[in-house]
Design a protein around this motif. Structure first.
Motif, mmCIF file in Angstrom:
data_model
loop_
_atom_site.group_PDB
_atom_site.id
_atom_site.type_symbol
_atom_site.label_atom_id
_atom_site.label_comp_id
_atom_site.label_asym_id
_atom_site.label_seq_id
_atom_site.Cartn_x
_atom_site.Cartn_y
_atom_site.Cartn_z
ATOM 1 N N ARG B 125 0.822 -1.207 0.000
ATOM 2 C CA ARG B 125 0.000 0.000 0.000
ATOM 3 C C ARG B 125 0.858 1.261 0.000
ATOM 4 N NH1 ARG B 125 -5.052 1.893 1.570
ATOM 5 N NH2 ARG B 125 -5.880 0.242 0.253
ATOM 6 N N LEU B 126 1.863 1.290 0.858
ATOM 7 C CA LEU B 126 2.688 2.492 0.958
ATOM 8 C C LEU B 126 3.511 2.703 -0.314
ATOM 9 C CD1 LEU B 126 1.870 1.964 3.958
ATOM 10 C CD2 LEU B 126 4.009 3.023 4.598
ATOM 11 N N THR B 127 3.992 1.611 -0.868
ATOM 12 C CA THR B 127 4.825 1.720 -2.069
ATOM 13 C C THR B 127 3.995 2.203 -3.264
ATOM 14 O OG1 THR B 127 6.122 -0.115 -1.214
ATOM 15 C CG2 THR B 127 6.489 0.467 -3.503
ATOM 16 N N THR B 128 2.802 1.633 -3.441
ATOM 17 C CA THR B 128 1.974 2.059 -4.584
ATOM 18 C C THR B 128 1.474 3.499 -4.382
ATOM 19 O OG1 THR B 128 0.090 0.931 -3.553
ATOM 20 C CG2 THR B 128 1.215 -0.239 -5.328
ATOM 21 N N THR B 129 1.219 3.869 -3.126
ATOM 22 C CA THR B 129 0.781 5.250 -2.862
ATOM 23 C C THR B 129 1.906 6.238 -3.180
ATOM 24 O OG1 THR B 129 -0.672 4.449 -1.109
ATOM 25 C CG2 THR B 129 -0.210 6.799 -1.119
ATOM 26 N N ALA B 130 3.124 5.880 -2.786
ATOM 27 C CA ALA B 130 4.268 6.750 -3.087
ATOM 28 C C ALA B 130 4.436 6.878 -4.605
ATOM 29 C CB ALA B 130 5.538 6.180 -2.463
ATOM 30 N N LEU B 161 -4.557 10.202 -18.320
ATOM 31 C CA LEU B 161 -5.363 9.003 -18.583
ATOM 32 C C LEU B 161 -4.601 7.723 -18.228
ATOM 33 C CD1 LEU B 161 -7.225 9.975 -21.861
ATOM 34 C CD2 LEU B 161 -8.155 9.752 -19.571
ATOM 35 N N LEU B 162 -3.296 7.761 -18.343
ATOM 36 C CA LEU B 162 -2.490 6.599 -17.941
ATOM 37 C C LEU B 162 -2.361 6.549 -16.410
ATOM 38 C CD1 LEU B 162 0.355 6.739 -20.614
ATOM 39 C CD2 LEU B 162 -1.487 5.065 -20.470
ATOM 40 N N ALA B 163 -2.154 7.731 -15.810
ATOM 41 C CA ALA B 163 -1.905 7.790 -14.364
ATOM 42 C C ALA B 163 -3.122 7.356 -13.546
ATOM 43 C CB ALA B 163 -1.491 9.202 -13.967
ATOM 44 N N VAL B 164 -4.318 7.669 -14.039
ATOM 45 C CA VAL B 164 -5.532 7.365 -13.255
ATOM 46 C C VAL B 164 -5.728 5.851 -13.102
ATOM 47 C CG1 VAL B 164 -7.271 7.305 -15.115
ATOM 48 C CG2 VAL B 164 -7.875 8.236 -12.870
ATOM 49 N N LEU B 165 -5.099 5.081 -13.988
ATOM 50 C CA LEU B 165 -5.212 3.619 -13.910
ATOM 51 C C LEU B 165 -4.524 3.060 -12.658
ATOM 52 C CD1 LEU B 165 -4.506 2.706 -17.643
ATOM 53 C CD2 LEU B 165 -6.729 2.873 -16.514
ATOM 54 N N GLU B 166 -3.666 3.868 -12.039
ATOM 55 C CA GLU B 166 -2.961 3.406 -10.834
ATOM 56 C C GLU B 166 -3.877 3.357 -9.612
ATOM 57 O OE1 GLU B 166 0.625 5.555 -9.898
ATOM 58 O OE2 GLU B 166 1.063 5.799 -12.016
ATOM 59 N N ILE B 167 -4.960 4.129 -9.632
ATOM 60 C CA ILE B 167 -5.798 4.244 -8.427
ATOM 61 C C ILE B 167 -6.374 2.897 -7.981
ATOM 62 C CG2 ILE B 167 -7.904 5.302 -7.469
ATOM 63 C CD1 ILE B 167 -7.129 7.837 -8.987
ATOM 64 N N PRO B 168 -6.967 2.081 -8.881
ATOM 65 C CA PRO B 168 -7.445 0.767 -8.421
ATOM 66 C C PRO B 168 -6.321 -0.104 -7.864
ATOM 67 C CG PRO B 168 -8.244 1.243 -10.637
ATOM 68 C CD PRO B 168 -7.278 2.316 -10.294
ATOM 69 N N LEU B 169 -5.138 0.029 -8.454
ATOM 70 C CA LEU B 169 -3.986 -0.749 -7.983
ATOM 71 C C LEU B 169 -3.640 -0.361 -6.540
ATOM 72 C CD1 LEU B 169 -1.936 -2.793 -9.340
ATOM 73 C CD2 LEU B 169 -0.367 -0.861 -9.399
ATOM 74 N N VAL B 170 -3.672 0.943 -6.261
ATOM 75 C CA VAL B 170 -3.365 1.418 -4.905
ATOM 76 C C VAL B 170 -4.448 0.933 -3.936
ATOM 77 C CG1 VAL B 170 -3.055 3.456 -3.434
ATOM 78 C CG2 VAL B 170 -2.165 3.464 -5.763
ATOM 79 N N HIS B 171 -5.705 1.122 -4.331
ATOM 80 C CA HIS B 171 -6.808 0.777 -3.420
ATOM 81 C C HIS B 171 -6.835 -0.716 -3.100
ATOM 82 C CE1 HIS B 171 -10.567 1.209 -1.324
ATOM 83 N NE2 HIS B 171 -11.075 0.214 -2.038
ATOM 84 N N SER B 173 -4.346 -2.848 -3.396
ATOM 85 C CA SER B 173 -3.028 -3.417 -3.098
ATOM 86 C C SER B 173 -3.043 -4.240 -1.805
ATOM 87 C CB SER B 173 -1.978 -2.302 -2.988
ATOM 88 O OG SER B 173 -2.343 -1.407 -1.970
ATOM 89 N N VAL B 174 -3.886 -3.827 -0.839
ATOM 90 C CA VAL B 174 -3.938 -4.548 0.442
ATOM 91 C C VAL B 174 -4.645 -5.903 0.299
ATOM 92 C CG1 VAL B 174 -3.768 -2.550 1.970
ATOM 93 C CG2 VAL B 174 -5.990 -3.214 1.080
ATOM 94 N N VAL B 175 -5.400 -6.056 -0.794
ATOM 95 C CA VAL B 175 -6.088 -7.330 -1.032
ATOM 96 C C VAL B 175 -5.243 -8.212 -1.956
ATOM 97 C CG1 VAL B 175 -8.212 -8.387 -1.907
ATOM 98 C CG2 VAL B 175 -8.310 -6.153 -0.790
ATOM 99 N N LEU B 176 -4.610 -7.566 -2.937
ATOM 100 C CA LEU B 176 -3.835 -8.311 -3.931
ATOM 101 C C LEU B 176 -2.546 -8.889 -3.350
ATOM 102 C CD1 LEU B 176 -4.167 -5.844 -6.965
ATOM 103 C CD2 LEU B 176 -5.238 -8.091 -6.767
ATOM 104 N N TRP B 177 -1.908 -8.131 -2.452
ATOM 105 C CA TRP B 177 -0.631 -8.569 -1.890
ATOM 106 C C TRP B 177 -0.693 -8.543 -0.368
ATOM 107 C CZ3 TRP B 177 -0.375 -4.608 -5.806
ATOM 108 C CH2 TRP B 177 0.003 -5.098 -7.063
ATOM 109 N N ARG B 178 0.321 -9.140 0.267
ATOM 110 C CA ARG B 178 0.394 -9.135 1.728
ATOM 111 C C ARG B 178 0.917 -7.785 2.197
ATOM 112 N NH1 ARG B 178 2.861 -15.108 3.075
ATOM 113 N NH2 ARG B 178 1.024 -16.240 2.400
ATOM 114 N N SER B 179 0.122 -7.111 2.970
ATOM 115 C CA SER B 179 0.470 -5.744 3.343
ATOM 116 C C SER B 179 0.462 -5.558 4.853
ATOM 117 C CB SER B 179 -0.544 -4.793 2.694
ATOM 118 O OG SER B 179 -0.249 -3.470 3.007
ATOM 119 N N LEU B 180 1.318 -4.671 5.324
ATOM 120 C CA LEU B 180 1.268 -4.296 6.742
ATOM 121 C C LEU B 180 0.044 -3.404 6.982
ATOM 122 C CD1 LEU B 180 2.967 -4.499 9.410
ATOM 123 C CD2 LEU B 180 3.936 -2.285 8.817
#
Lengths: 162, 249
Positions: B125-130, B161-171, B173-180
């Motif tokens: 989460r922190l990495t994708t947010t950064a 238009l490319l950057a906005v695609l990152e938002i679902p990835l950030v949101h 991220s805590v479900v897709l990967w193991r996160s603190l």
């Protein structure tokens, strides 16, 4: 007639040199941003994508080999915390597998019994020697009051397996 | 002697912006007072939970800002007239979004120090947010690279238009990967909100307050941008009129 831009007048448009300077400032910013982005992606690939191993995965999952530095996640076993000579020892449990952890110092954060933590360190024999502890907390938020303490006593945390 | 004047800069407030301002003041006033004095301590986190009333709303408002930037950029690209108003809204929204994202990172870092025991970890989460934050800094840099307003709008729209695609990835991220980082509380995967009533009320009020503050800031900022564009466009005409007057006098 001389129509070259004037720089001294308040109403004059930006001189070409000022514009170029401004442009290079943004180019420099873009270079910094791309470098920072590259660094973050490398951190994502090396650290974030597989942030921890669960206690039961040590030695059985790729990336969780016993002879390497690990980040291990599990719940702190109720009644297992003891502190002596500036060392904190406790047990972590996950899916009915338990591991003893020794940490040099006070873990900090909201470290307590029954809470999930991620311990960074190495396995030495049967004990995990940690040099960094990160405390996880859930997405549940409850008001602190006396009634809820008695509720928690009814359901001991050691039953949690994560 | 100069007689031709550039258009005077007037105020950028309207009835709508004044309404946004008042609503934001009321909502954020409650978040401040309610968050500090009326909401209870959390059973696990204690007083540290109060940071949530700023951290979560600023994160959501940053997402909203970047989505607005994406939508406005799409409108500019797809619209027949290529109205520069869309480009200005996109730029203004990205600027405000970056500011809110910075607040999210700072407040999250402080919250992490108290609860996790560390200011920063390279978890999903922190990495994708950064990365999202840095991407939009890049978007702002791209906007400043020069060229005509249309060139600026075209290249920044593509980036948006490319950057906005990152938002679902950030949101997610805590479900897709193991996160603190913990999973979402309000939009939790199981749909069950596990939060005390007044805590939830204050949190949602915070989301409303910061959203209205976002609307207020973007309204003002895009009007200021419109004035700068108008000033730049008229500056050459003013300079030429001045020279002509000098030559004839």
């Amino acid at each position: 007639m001389d129509l070259t831009p004037r720089t001294s007048s308040d109403n004059a448009p930006l001189a070409p040199r000022t514009k170029a300077k401004k442009k290079w400032r943004y180019v420099a910013m873009l270079v910094v941003v791309v470098s920072a982005g590259g660094f973050i992606v490398s951190q994502f690939l090396t650290s974030a994508i597989d942030f921890y191993c669960n206690v039961d995965e040590i030695g059985s999952r790729v990336g969780c080999e016993e002879d390497r530095r690990l980040r291990v996640q599990g719940n702190v076993v109720e009644g297992s915390i003891s502190e002596s000579a500036n060392k904190t020892t406790f047990s972590l449990v996950f899916n009915n597998k338990t591991i003893d952890v020794i940490y040099d110092g006070d873990p900090g954060g909201i470290f307590q019994e029954c809470i999930p933590v991620v311990a960074h360190g190495r396995l030495q024999g049967d004990t995990f020697e940690a040099n960094r502890i990160e405390v996880r907390h859930s997405n549940e938020y409850e008001a602190a009051n006396a009634d809820r303490i008695s509720e928690s006593e009814v359901a001991p945390c050691s039953q949690q397996v994560g | 002697m100069t007689t031709t004047e550039l258009p005077a800069i007037k105020g950028v407030g309207t009835q709508a912006t004044r309404l946004y301002g008042v609503l934001a003041l009321i909502a954020l006033g409650w978040v401040l007072v309610g968050g500090l004095f009326f909401t209870p301590e959390d059973v696990v986190q204690g007083d540290a939970v109060r940071i949530m009333y700023v951290h979560v709303p600023t994160a959501w408002t940053a997402y909203l800002a970047f989505i607005v930037t994406g939508v406005a950029s799409a409108c500019w690209l797809l619209g027949k007239k290529h109205s520069m108003g869309f480009d200005r809204v996109a730029g203004a929204s990205a600027e405000v979004g970056v500011a809110f994202m910075a607040l999210t990172l700072i407040s999250g870092s402080l919250w992490g120090r108290i609860t996790w025991g560390t200011f920063w970890v390279w978890d999903p989460r922190l990495t994708t947010t950064a990365f999202l934050f840095v991407t939009y800094l890049g978007y702002l840099a791209v906007r400043g690279l020069g060229g005509s307003p249309h060139q600026r709008a075209r290249r920044s729209s593509v980036v948006a238009l490319l950057a906005v695609l990152e938002i679902p990835l950030v949101h997610f991220s805590v479900v897709l990967w193991r996160s603190l980082h913990q999973e979402a509380s309000v939009l939790s995967p199981d749909g069950d909100i596990k939060m005390d009533g007044i805590m939830l009320f204050t949190l949602l009020f915070g989301v409303f307050g910061f959203s209205v503050l976002f609307a207020w800031l973007v309204s003002h900022r895009q009007r200021i941008m419109a004035m700068h564009d108008a000033q730049r466009a008229s500056a050459l005409e003013v300079a030429m009129a001045d020279r002509l007057q000098e030559a004839s006098s």
